[in-house]
Design a protein around this motif. Structure first.
Motif, mmCIF file in Angstrom:
data_model
loop_
_atom_site.group_PDB
_atom_site.id
_atom_site.type_symbol
_atom_site.label_atom_id
_atom_site.label_comp_id
_atom_site.label_asym_id
_atom_site.label_seq_id
_atom_site.Cartn_x
_atom_site.Cartn_y
_atom_site.Cartn_z
ATOM 1 N N ALA A 80 109.433 48.315 40.726
ATOM 2 C CA ALA A 80 110.130 49.409 40.270
ATOM 3 C C ALA A 80 109.364 50.630 40.508
ATOM 4 C CB ALA A 80 110.504 49.400 38.845
ATOM 5 N N SER A 81 108.056 50.450 40.875
ATOM 6 C CA SER A 81 107.246 51.716 41.147
ATOM 7 C C SER A 81 105.957 51.110 41.674
ATOM 8 C CB SER A 81 106.993 52.698 39.842
ATOM 9 O OG SER A 81 105.863 51.966 39.162
ATOM 10 N N ASP A 90 101.865 37.120 47.407
ATOM 11 C CA ASP A 90 101.721 36.917 48.869
ATOM 12 C C ASP A 90 102.513 38.210 49.674
ATOM 13 O OD1 ASP A 90 100.663 34.066 48.656
ATOM 14 O OD2 ASP A 90 102.582 33.864 47.464
ATOM 15 N N ALA A 91 103.368 38.812 49.321
ATOM 16 C CA ALA A 91 104.439 39.661 49.989
ATOM 17 C C ALA A 91 104.841 40.610 48.874
ATOM 18 C CB ALA A 91 105.294 38.820 50.662
ATOM 19 N N ILE A 92 105.532 41.667 49.448
ATOM 20 C CA ILE A 92 106.106 42.592 48.544
ATOM 21 C C ILE A 92 107.310 42.977 49.536
ATOM 22 C CG2 ILE A 92 104.724 44.534 49.622
ATOM 23 C CD1 ILE A 92 104.767 46.145 46.872
ATOM 24 N N PHE A 93 108.484 43.162 48.744
ATOM 25 C CA PHE A 93 109.512 43.786 49.294
ATOM 26 C C PHE A 93 109.184 45.370 49.305
ATOM 27 C CE2 PHE A 93 112.460 40.191 48.266
ATOM 28 C CZ PHE A 93 112.401 39.700 49.520
ATOM 29 N N PHE A 94 108.906 45.964 50.356
ATOM 30 C CA PHE A 94 108.588 47.221 50.487
ATOM 31 C C PHE A 94 109.868 48.205 50.391
ATOM 32 C CE2 PHE A 94 106.396 51.159 51.580
ATOM 33 C CZ PHE A 94 105.333 50.972 50.898
ATOM 34 N N MET A 95 110.384 48.538 49.447
ATOM 35 C CA MET A 95 111.868 48.994 49.389
ATOM 36 C C MET A 95 111.703 50.532 49.273
ATOM 37 S SD MET A 95 113.164 46.649 46.458
ATOM 38 C CE MET A 95 112.279 47.324 44.834
ATOM 39 N N SER A 96 112.888 51.076 49.863
ATOM 40 C CA SER A 96 113.363 52.441 49.703
ATOM 41 C C SER A 96 114.633 52.400 49.038
ATOM 42 C CB SER A 96 113.246 53.271 50.880
ATOM 43 O OG SER A 96 113.846 54.685 50.871
ATOM 44 N N LEU A 97 114.927 52.876 48.039
ATOM 45 C CA LEU A 97 116.229 53.157 47.213
ATOM 46 C C LEU A 97 116.737 54.303 47.955
ATOM 47 C CD1 LEU A 97 116.939 53.169 43.396
ATOM 48 C CD2 LEU A 97 118.557 53.410 45.217
ATOM 49 N N LEU A 98 117.373 54.005 49.016
ATOM 50 C CA LEU A 98 118.195 54.810 49.887
ATOM 51 C C LEU A 98 119.048 55.648 49.316
ATOM 52 C CD1 LEU A 98 118.353 53.327 53.454
ATOM 53 C CD2 LEU A 98 116.587 54.680 52.743
ATOM 54 N N ASN A 99 119.764 55.517 48.503
ATOM 55 C CA ASN A 99 121.070 56.353 47.429
ATOM 56 C C ASN A 99 120.368 56.694 46.489
ATOM 57 O OD1 ASN A 99 121.080 53.356 46.987
ATOM 58 N ND2 ASN A 99 123.185 54.073 45.959
ATOM 59 N N TYR A 104 111.255 60.356 44.551
ATOM 60 C CA TYR A 104 110.057 59.865 44.161
ATOM 61 C C TYR A 104 110.573 58.099 44.574
ATOM 62 C CZ TYR A 104 107.574 56.804 41.031
ATOM 63 O OH TYR A 104 106.719 55.608 40.581
ATOM 64 N N PHE A 105 111.886 57.832 44.486
ATOM 65 C CA PHE A 105 112.275 56.320 44.622
ATOM 66 C C PHE A 105 112.558 56.351 46.073
ATOM 67 C CE2 PHE A 105 113.271 57.111 40.320
ATOM 68 C CZ PHE A 105 112.543 56.011 39.800
ATOM 69 N N ILE A 106 112.753 57.162 46.925
ATOM 70 C CA ILE A 106 112.845 57.192 48.303
ATOM 71 C C ILE A 106 111.536 56.832 49.178
ATOM 72 C CG2 ILE A 106 114.150 57.948 50.453
ATOM 73 C CD1 ILE A 106 115.757 59.837 48.307
ATOM 74 N N SER A 107 110.478 57.627 48.763
ATOM 75 C CA SER A 107 109.422 57.911 49.825
ATOM 76 C C SER A 107 108.169 58.029 48.798
ATOM 77 C CB SER A 107 109.616 58.656 50.933
ATOM 78 O OG SER A 107 109.718 59.918 50.407
ATOM 79 N N ARG A 108 108.192 58.652 47.823
ATOM 80 C CA ARG A 108 106.967 58.903 46.971
ATOM 81 C C ARG A 108 106.149 57.752 46.519
ATOM 82 N NH1 ARG A 108 102.748 61.670 46.874
ATOM 83 N NH2 ARG A 108 101.916 62.273 44.758
ATOM 84 N N ALA A 109 106.952 56.928 45.655
ATOM 85 C CA ALA A 109 106.441 55.890 45.306
ATOM 86 C C ALA A 109 105.797 55.121 46.245
ATOM 87 C CB ALA A 109 107.215 55.156 44.428
ATOM 88 N N GLY A 142 116.351 54.171 38.568
ATOM 89 C CA GLY A 142 116.228 54.794 40.090
ATOM 90 C C GLY A 142 117.115 55.921 40.498
ATOM 91 N N LYS A 143 117.664 56.481 39.509
ATOM 92 C CA LYS A 143 118.574 57.473 39.508
ATOM 93 C C LYS A 143 119.532 57.597 40.788
ATOM 94 C CE LYS A 143 115.039 60.357 37.305
ATOM 95 N NZ LYS A 143 113.903 61.348 37.554
ATOM 96 N N ALA A 144 120.171 56.462 41.099
ATOM 97 C CA ALA A 144 120.989 56.046 42.032
ATOM 98 C C ALA A 144 122.376 57.008 42.111
ATOM 99 C CB ALA A 144 121.447 54.757 42.237
ATOM 100 N N GLU A 145 122.778 57.250 43.356
ATOM 101 C CA GLU A 145 124.094 57.952 43.260
ATOM 102 C C GLU A 145 124.811 56.441 43.787
ATOM 103 O OE1 GLU A 145 124.747 62.231 44.894
ATOM 104 O OE2 GLU A 145 124.884 60.906 46.332
#
Ligand code: 1GP
Length: 250
Positions: A80-81, A90-99, A104-109, A142-145
């Motif tokens: 979540a952060s 082993d791995a990480i879903f390296f995610m961007s919450l595009l919406n 912070y949730f798109i690229s800062r975290a 995630g303050k999603a729209e």
């Protein structure tokens, strides 16, 4: 690329894959190990670790270690952060919450987490994370729209945007415990529009609902809430896995 290659192999062999989501905040590490072991027996293809809550630090590390002790399955972080990173995964879903409305949730975290991922040598799997109504905690935190459930074009546009930004995976998320999962029609529209590995989760509780999302073009189905109840856990997961594997490749 080891875990990504493994997931792609499972998808091409079985038509689709199943991942079990475990939130380290919801049980102690020992119990998480038991859940993972039962999920493994039931045929799940990997364990995702994370949640919208505070899954971090010692509890997170011990949970990952316990799961690795109990199963041979790959452990993939679903953070979540930047605090949701464990060196033992082993791995990480390296995610961007595009919406998200919050950068912070798109690229800062992600900028805070990237050096940690590199230092620990965890395999990053780039993923566009799209939160669809009702969104639940993932949407609120995630303050999603939120993408409206009937706006298939918007979901497809975001997913294509993720693909063009270089993300190889797209996650259509209705939110953990959602009453209604992402509509099969939305999964189909995203499938027709993109070439990504398409992950679908949130509110999937029955073999029928899981199978419909696979037939619509989902590559990976995620279930979390159903594993929290120990009653008939192994059987519930096995039925969903069976439905997914027999619907794949449509
Ligand atoms: C949440 O999509 C996952 O991020 C899983 O949702 O808990 O509803 O299975 P459920």
């Amino acid at each position: 690329m080891k875990v990504e290659r493994y997931l792609r192999r499972v998808i091409s062999k079985d038509g689709a894959a199943h991942l079990t989501l475990i939130d380290p905040d919801k049980q102690d590490p020992g119990e998480a190990g038991v859940i993972a072991s039962q999920a493994s027996d039931a045929g799940t293809d990997g364990i995702m670790i994370g949640g919208s809550t505070r899954a971090e630090g010692e509890t997170l590390d011990q949970t990952v270690l316990q799961i690795k002790k109990e199963t041979k399955l790959p452990v993939i972080l679903f953070p979540a952060s930047e605090r949701g990173i464990s060196r033992y995964a082993d791995a990480i879903f390296f995610m961007s919450l595009l919406n998200s409305r919050d950068p912070y949730f798109i690229s800062r975290a992600q900028s805070l987490g990237a050096p940690i991922v590199k230092k620990f040598g965890i395999e990053p799997i780039p993923m566009a994370y799209l939160v669809v109504e009702p969104g639940c905690a993932a949407g609120r935190i995630g303050k999603a729209e939120l993408i409206p459930r009937d706006d298939f074009d918007l979901a497809a546009a975001y997913a294509l945007c993720g693909q063009y930004l270089g993300m190889r995976f797209v996650y259509l998320e209705a939110g953990s415990g959602a009453e209604n999962p992402v509509p099969a029609g939305m999964v189909r529209k995203v499938r027709e529009t993109t070439d990504v590995v398409l992950v679908v989760g949130g509110g999937i509780r029955t073999p029928k609902v899981a199978a419909e999302r696979v037939r619509a073009g989902g590559d990976i189905i995620v279930t979390g809430t159903i594993v929290e109840d120990s009653e008939g856990r192994r059987e519930k997961i096995a039925e969903i896995v069976e439905a997914i594997k027999s619907s794949g490749g449509a």
